[in-house]
Design a protein around this motif. Structure first.
Motif, PDB file in Angstrom:
ATOM      1  N   CYS A  54       0.852  -1.186   0.000  1.00  0.00           N
ATOM      2  CA  CYS A  54       0.000   0.000   0.000  1.00  0.00           C
ATOM      3  C   CYS A  54       0.890   1.240   0.000  1.00  0.00           C
ATOM      4  CB  CYS A  54      -0.914  -0.005   1.221  1.00  0.00           C
ATOM      5  SG  CYS A  54      -2.017   1.425   1.319  1.00  0.00           S
TER       6      CYS A  54
ATOM      7  N   PHE B 238       0.766   8.338   0.592  1.00  0.00           N
ATOM      8  CA  PHE B 238       0.433   9.514  -0.208  1.00  0.00           C
ATOM      9  C   PHE B 238       1.181  10.709   0.357  1.00  0.00           C
ATOM     10  CE2 PHE B 238      -1.903  13.343  -1.179  1.00  0.00           C
ATOM     11  CZ  PHE B 238      -2.199  13.191  -2.523  1.00  0.00           C
ATOM     12  N   PRO B 239       1.840  11.480  -0.506  1.00  0.00           N
ATOM     13  CA  PRO B 239       2.001  11.274  -1.949  1.00  0.00           C
ATOM     14  C   PRO B 239       3.121  10.289  -2.245  1.00  0.00           C
ATOM     15  CG  PRO B 239       3.081  13.305  -1.301  1.00  0.00           C
ATOM     16  CD  PRO B 239       2.441  12.766  -0.056  1.00  0.00           C
TER      17      PRO B 239
ATOM     18  N   ARG C 140       4.759   8.417  -9.327  1.00  0.00           N
ATOM     19  CA  ARG C 140       4.049   7.507 -10.233  1.00  0.00           C
ATOM     20  C   ARG C 140       4.839   6.230 -10.491  1.00  0.00           C
ATOM     21  NH1 ARG C 140       0.072   8.643 -13.819  1.00  0.00           N
ATOM     22  NH2 ARG C 140       1.219   7.381 -15.324  1.00  0.00           N
TER      23      ARG C 140
ATOM     24  N   ILE D 153       4.432   3.931  -7.585  1.00  0.00           N
ATOM     25  CA  ILE D 153       3.091   3.329  -7.534  1.00  0.00           C
ATOM     26  C   ILE D 153       2.970   2.232  -8.582  1.00  0.00           C
ATOM     27  CG2 ILE D 153       0.625   3.777  -7.807  1.00  0.00           C
ATOM     28  CD1 ILE D 153       1.136   6.612  -6.783  1.00  0.00           C
TER      29      ILE D 153
ATOM     30  N   GLN E 146      -4.935  -1.500  -6.662  1.00  0.00           N
ATOM     31  CA  GLN E 146      -4.156  -0.339  -6.238  1.00  0.00           C
ATOM     32  C   GLN E 146      -4.122   0.704  -7.370  1.00  0.00           C
ATOM     33  OE1 GLN E 146      -2.920   0.382  -3.322  1.00  0.00           O
ATOM     34  NE2 GLN E 146      -3.069  -1.544  -2.206  1.00  0.00           N
TER      35      GLN E 146
ATOM     36  N   GLY F 257      -3.255   4.243  -6.560  1.00  0.00           N
ATOM     37  CA  GLY F 257      -3.310   5.600  -6.041  1.00  0.00           C
ATOM     38  C   GLY F 257      -4.494   6.363  -6.580  1.00  0.00           C
TER      39      GLY F 257
ATOM     40  N   ARG G 125      -4.831   3.021 -11.999  1.00  0.00           N
ATOM     41  CA  ARG G 125      -5.959   2.206 -11.535  1.00  0.00           C
ATOM     42  C   ARG G 125      -6.373   1.220 -12.640  1.00  0.00           C
ATOM     43  NH1 ARG G 125      -7.618   1.661  -6.226  1.00  0.00           N
ATOM     44  NH2 ARG G 125      -6.365   3.250  -5.211  1.00  0.00           N
TER      45      ARG G 125
ATOM     46  N   GLY H 219      -5.230   1.444  -1.297  1.00  0.00           N
ATOM     47  CA  GLY H 219      -4.379   2.577  -1.630  1.00  0.00           C
ATOM     48  C   GLY H 219      -5.049   3.924  -1.521  1.00  0.00           C
TER      49      GLY H 219
ATOM     50  N   GLU I 240      -4.660  11.522   1.117  1.00  0.00           N
ATOM     51  CA  GLU I 240      -5.200  12.382   0.067  1.00  0.00           C
ATOM     52  C   GLU I 240      -6.527  12.992   0.530  1.00  0.00           C
ATOM     53  OE1 GLU I 240      -7.404   8.568  -0.522  1.00  0.00           O
ATOM     54  OE2 GLU I 240      -5.380   9.148   0.085  1.00  0.00           O
TER      55      GLU I 240
END
Length: 395
Positions: A146, A149-150, A153, A156, A186, A188, A194, A213, A218
């Motif tokens: 998991c 945040f942040p 990319r 993730i 997951q 984000g 996604r 996630g 966020e």
């Protein structure tokens, strides 16, 4: 042993039944969190009395203390806790994320320092499933990473791809047929990530899917587009579980988008700090206003606290530091969330969900709906315009 059937749908919101070895539950539902094998301050009988259907247990904490072997010696969590209904156990992935600098992630799994004594613990997908099988929950979760945040990319992306490889290892290792293993999506707050996670995860066709996630730092304005995107692409014939989310407004917005299952420590943690949940928002029993208020917390609530105590008495208990205060406020808050989903199940079945949700939101937020909340209702209303309210024979 496991069967999920949708009986009513209004827009994206739906009412369904999920059969498990320890009983059939009706969704949407909120699951109280029993981290250490107990929902803090609440007895199993009280949980049943207020309408709890499934309890969440924590793999990470129960593995470290008292150890899964002792739980297994009791016949699993129902025997260990004396709660006779279904359980869901998380995989430990979220707790490992929260350890931060105390853990190291690699392809094999996670090595982390126990928060109890600092000893090194090795948690792999296989080990997570081994523990969850010993705990004996009806629904178990795949071991996932998991991201916080942040996060970048690239991180993730690597994380969600590793989570899929871990899912495959979990399914290979799993040996009990009386447990349903849910995969976790997951990605984000990024729609394309996604979608990548969905593309990689859905082919495994697990009995249910969790949305992971999110609710890790966020804003709700950032979270709910991701929820909307994900739920719209998950199978209609499988339960959808939004992990770690459970504020009242989250239940309404999540259910509007087709979420079936929720869990969160929020109602009991809020109760321990002297707050009660109501349709008008949180009631602060630490403040001066309730100290001479002879009304119950909620005149429409049927919990023990609302049937027997005034706001003034409960505010006195809070100020005096009496143990009854967090118990009664936690009991009320859990019952409030159960009543909230019960009301939503009723209006979904009647085809009146969107209007009810808008009215509830106007009262709860004190006027204008937040954009993210209105957008969730709008997405559900748009779906309702396409399909209307569907009855069981059409599902």
């Amino acid at each position: 042993m496991f069967e999920f059937k949708v009986h009513h749908q209004d827009g994206r919101a739906r009412v369904a039944r999920l059969a498990t070895p320890h009983g059939t539950v009706t969704t949407p539902m909120f699951m109280p969190v029993g981290t250490q094998g107990t929902v803090k301050g609440i007895s199993p009988q009280e949980l049943l009395d207020i309408g709890s259907q499934m309890i969440l247990g924590n793999t990470y904490h129960l593995m470290l203390r008292p150890g899964e072997e002792l739980v297994a010696a009791h016949g699993g969590l129902p025997g260990f806790t004396a709660y006779p209904g279904p359980f869901l156990t998380d995989s430990g992935g979220f707790q490992v994320m929260s350890l931060g600098h105390l853990r190291k992630i690699n392809e094999e799994g996670v090595i982390f320092k126990s928060h109890l004594d600092g000893s090194l613990v090795d948690l792999t997908p296989e080990r997570s499933i081994e523990v969850q099988q010993a705990l004996g929950a009806d629904v178990i979760m795949a071991f996932d990473e998991c991201p916080p945040f942040p996060a970048e990319r690239d991180y993730i992306t690597r994380s969600l791809e590793r989570t899929v490889r871990w899912l495959e290892r979990c399914l290979t290792f799993k040996s009990r047929d009386d447990q349903a293993l849910f995969a976790i999506v997951q990605g984000g707050i990024h729609p394309d990530l996604r979608q990548l996670s969905l593309d990689l995860t859905l082919p495994f066709n697990t009995p249910g899917f969790a949305i992971g996630g999110l609710a890790v730092g966020e804003s709700k304005a950032e979270m709910y587009p991701a929820v909307e995107f994900t739920t719209a692409r998950l199978p209609e014939d499988k339960p959808r579980y939004l992990m770690g989310v459970g504020h009242p407004e989250d239940l309404v917005a999540g259910i509007a988008l087709g979420v079936d299952m929720f869990d969160c420590v929020y109602p009991t943690r809020t109760g321990r700090f002297g707050y009660a949940l109501t349709d008008d928002g949180r009631l602060n029993l630490n403040s001066s206003a309730p100290r001479r208020d002879l009304r119950p917390i909620d005149e429409d609530c049927d919990c023990y606290a609302c049937r027997h105590y005034t706001r003034a008495y409960l505010a006195h208990l809070v100020r005096a530091g009496e143990l009854l205060a967090p118990r009664m406020l936690s009991l009320h808050n859990l019952r409030y969330l159960h009543r909230l989903v019960e009301r939503m199940r009723s209006v979904i079945a009647a085809g009146e969900f969107i209007g009810w949700a808008r009215s509830w939101g106007a009262r709860y937020f004190g006027g204008e709906l937040p954009q993210w909340f209105a957008a969730a209702l709008g997405a559900s209303a748009a779906q309702r315009g396409l399909v209307g309210t569907r009855s069981p024979q059409h599902m």
